[in-house]
Design a protein around this motif. Structure first.
Motif, PDB file in Angstrom:
ATOM      1  N   LYS A  42       1.027  -1.241  -0.067  1.00  0.00           N
ATOM      2  CA  LYS A  42      -0.389   0.035   0.517  1.00  0.00           C
ATOM      3  C   LYS A  42       1.257   1.174   0.376  1.00  0.00           C
ATOM      4  N   ASP A  60       3.371  -7.137   1.794  1.00  0.00           N
ATOM      5  CA  ASP A  60       2.078  -7.496   3.116  1.00  0.00           C
ATOM      6  C   ASP A  60       0.952  -6.570   2.140  1.00  0.00           C
ATOM      7  N   SER A  63       1.374   3.697  11.945  1.00  0.00           N
ATOM      8  CA  SER A  63       2.646   3.618  11.137  1.00  0.00           C
ATOM      9  C   SER A  63       3.138   5.524  11.192  1.00  0.00           C
ATOM     10  N   GLY A 114       5.378   0.143  10.209  1.00  0.00           N
ATOM     11  CA  GLY A 114       5.302   1.409  11.460  1.00  0.00           C
ATOM     12  C   GLY A 114       6.287   2.333  11.536  1.00  0.00           C
ATOM     13  N   GLU A 148       6.418  -6.340   8.119  1.00  0.00           N
ATOM     14  CA  GLU A 148       6.040  -5.271   7.026  1.00  0.00           C
ATOM     15  C   GLU A 148       6.318  -3.903   6.857  1.00  0.00           C
ATOM     16  N   GLY A 203       6.476  -0.905   5.181  1.00  0.00           N
ATOM     17  CA  GLY A 203       6.356   0.408   3.934  1.00  0.00           C
ATOM     18  C   GLY A 203       7.577   1.645   3.670  1.00  0.00           C
ATOM     19  N   ARG A 204       6.919   2.629   4.788  1.00  0.00           N
ATOM     20  CA  ARG A 204       7.043   3.879   4.523  1.00  0.00           C
ATOM     21  C   ARG A 204       8.880   3.999   4.778  1.00  0.00           C
ATOM     22  N   TYR A 223       3.310   6.479   0.444  1.00  0.00           N
ATOM     23  CA  TYR A 223       1.511   7.075   0.201  1.00  0.00           C
ATOM     24  C   TYR A 223       1.534   8.039  -0.203  1.00  0.00           C
TER      25      TYR A 223
HETATM   26  C1  LIG Z   1      -1.419  -3.868   9.080  1.00  0.00           C
HETATM   27  C2  LIG Z   1      -0.351  -3.061   8.155  1.00  0.00           C
HETATM   28  N1  LIG Z   1       1.199  -3.767   7.567  1.00  0.00           N
HETATM   29  C3  LIG Z   1       1.751  -2.213   7.280  1.00  0.00           C
HETATM   30  C4  LIG Z   1       1.952  -1.445   7.622  1.00  0.00           C
HETATM   31  C5  LIG Z   1       3.191  -0.216   6.743  1.00  0.00           C
HETATM   32  O1  LIG Z   1       2.968   0.655   7.372  1.00  0.00           O
HETATM   33  P1  LIG Z   1       4.469   1.096   7.418  1.00  0.00           P
HETATM   34  O2  LIG Z   1       4.294   2.059   5.785  1.00  0.00           O
HETATM   35  O3  LIG Z   1       4.247   2.633   8.990  1.00  0.00           O
HETATM   36  O4  LIG Z   1       6.133   0.853   7.834  1.00  0.00           O
HETATM   37  C6  LIG Z   1       0.180  -1.090   7.191  1.00  0.00           C
HETATM   38  C7  LIG Z   1       0.437   0.683   6.892  1.00  0.00           C
HETATM   39  O5  LIG Z   1      -0.231   1.930   7.595  1.00  0.00           O
HETATM   40  C8  LIG Z   1      -0.781  -2.017   7.328  1.00  0.00           C
HETATM   41  O6  LIG Z   1      -1.338  -1.060   7.852  1.00  0.00           O
END
Ligand SMILES: Cc1ncc(COP(=O)(O)O)c(C=O)c1O
Length: 418
Positions: A62, A81, A204, A241, A275, A277-278, A372
């Motif tokens: 995402k 993820d 996050s 997160g 998991e 992302g950011r 994002y």
């Molecule tokens: C279930 C889950 N995993 C992983 C993430 C990725 O989070 P981040 O981008 O803060 O690492 C999110 C984002 O909110 C999430 O909802």
């Protein structure tokens, strides 16, 4: 301002060995630009912090779902993820083997569960009793066994923006820690369910690591309770997160995070799934935009640019801060400006109260927009979504075309006059 993505040389700004102006000359503005080597560097940093931990990094699709970005992570051995069938299908475009995919999200539909089961993903992160029952039923109909973790809501305050805080008992996510064991016992009795793990994601953009430690402690005691009940798991998914420095936030070294995992979770001898992302893409991307107009008044000055809240929603949605550089004019700032887009909303701003000098046609970089950014963009105000460009050493290539007007109307035009 701390940014490793862009640097200035002879009055020009570069990403890796590419002059950013060349990108705008070739592909126009606005556009997102990413650096392949920065993404790899960030992943390598995380991997080396985790080197003594048996782990699997599942990139949170995402945060940036562009296929070329997913390919980078896939080529380096990461899993993914996902939170929708669309994200699963994106991953399948890169790798038909989805054995390293975990499926999160509170609202998985029948069709999404069927697709994930037929794709033999690593695990469903189950977020409710109803979902567990639904997965079991569909797995039975399909004659397969569904591998699941239960997403535990550990009721910890991630100390982040309320919209991206997910681990408090009032949030819609996961199973309350007090009810988790009972749900595991229920799952253990279902014929088409195989329990393989435990999962937790507390939010996050978390910059103070202590909430992670609180969550890890709770997960650790739950793992003990599962062992006692003779419920076997082979992985602990600790979610994503980890925050990044958007506005001089102090970010703890990744080693501290790894040390917390070692301290609280390593003793269980399970694979640790992450998991992020950011953390992996946030600082490796920027939004490039061009100044359309300068609008000054007695009490407020605006730089009106060609990008808007539909291209980068974070400022409007979370009041998020992004550092900004004028790439064309590096003279001493002469005024405070809000940087705003053309959309008919007062919330359409990309940055507020910034000291800058700017003129029509200057190129402005909105930094730290790799996560994002594009993935949350929309067509609001009938604005075609913008292009994405990847820089790799001295090369740059388009990794997503700018949408056309025809793209905007293609799902409607055939219904006209029907
Ligand atoms: C279930 C889950 N995993 C992983 C993430 C990725 O989070 P981040 O981008 O803060 O690492 C999110 C984002 O909110 C999430 O909802």
């Amino acid at each position: 301002m701390s940014n490793d993505l862009v640097y200035s040389k002879n009055s020009n700004y570069y990403i890796e060995n590419v002059n950013i102006k060349e990108i705008s000359d070739k592909f126009g503005t606005p556009c997102y630009i990413y650096s392949k080597s920065n993404i790899i560097k960030q992943l390598t940093e995380l991997q080396s912090a985790l080197k003594d931990i048996n782990h699997l990094i599942c990139f949170a699709v995402k945060s940036n779902s562009n296929l070329s970005i997913l390919k980078i992570f896939n080529d380096l051995g990461c899993g993914f993820d996902i939170v929708s069938a669309g994200e699963l299908k994106r991953v399948q475009q890169i790798n038909n083997n989805t054995e390293k995919v975990v499926f999160s999200g509170v609202g998985k539909s029948f069709e999404e569960i069927q697709l994930a089961l037929s794709s033999n993903i690593l695990a469903f992160n189950v977020e409710s009793e109803d979902e567990l029952v639904r997965i079991n039923k569909i797995a039975k109909e399909m004659g397969v066994i569904a591998k699941i973790s239960i997403r535990v809501n550990p009721n910890v305050d991630a100390k982040t923006h309320p919209y991206i805080s997910t681990g408090l008992k009032d949030n819609k996510f996961g199973i309350n820690e007090e009810n988790a064991l009972a749900l595991y016992q229920h799952a253990n009795k279902l014929n088409n369910i195989k329990i393989t793990g435990i999962d937790c994601h507390i939010g996050s953009q978390i910059t103070d690591l202590s909430p992670f430690e609180d969550a890890f402690k709770k997960i650790s005691s739950l793992v003990d309770a599962l062992e006692k009940d003779n419920i076997k798991i082979d992985h602990i998914d600790i979610g994503g997160g980890i925050g990044i420095d958007y506005n001089n936030e102090v970010i703890s070294p990744l080693k501290y995070y790894a040390d917390m995992i070692t301290k609280h979770l390593k003793k269980h001898n399970k694979k640790i799934i992450l998991e992020p992302g950011r953390l992996l893409v946030g600082k490796s991307g920027l939004l490039l935009t061009k100044v359309e107009y300068i609008k000054k008044s007695n009490h407020k000055n605006f730089i009106i640019v060609d990008a808007a809240m539909n291209d980068l929603m974070r400022p409007a949605l979370y009041n998020a801060h992004h550092d900004v550089i004028n790439l064309t004019n590096q003279n001493e700032p002469n005024n405070k400006f809000d940087i705003v887009g053309p959309i008919c909303e007062t919330g359409d701003f990309l940055a507020e109260d910034r000291l800058l000098t700017a003129d029509e046609n200057d190129l402005i970089a909105i930094l730290d927009a790799g996560a994002y950014g594009f993935s949350m963009s929309s067509n609001y105000n009938s604005r075609p979504r913008i292009s994405e460009v990847m820089v790799n050493n001295d090369q740059f290539t388009l990794i997503r075309d700018r949408e056309s007007f025809e793209d905007l109307i293609k799902h409607e035009i055939k219904h006209l006059n029907t």
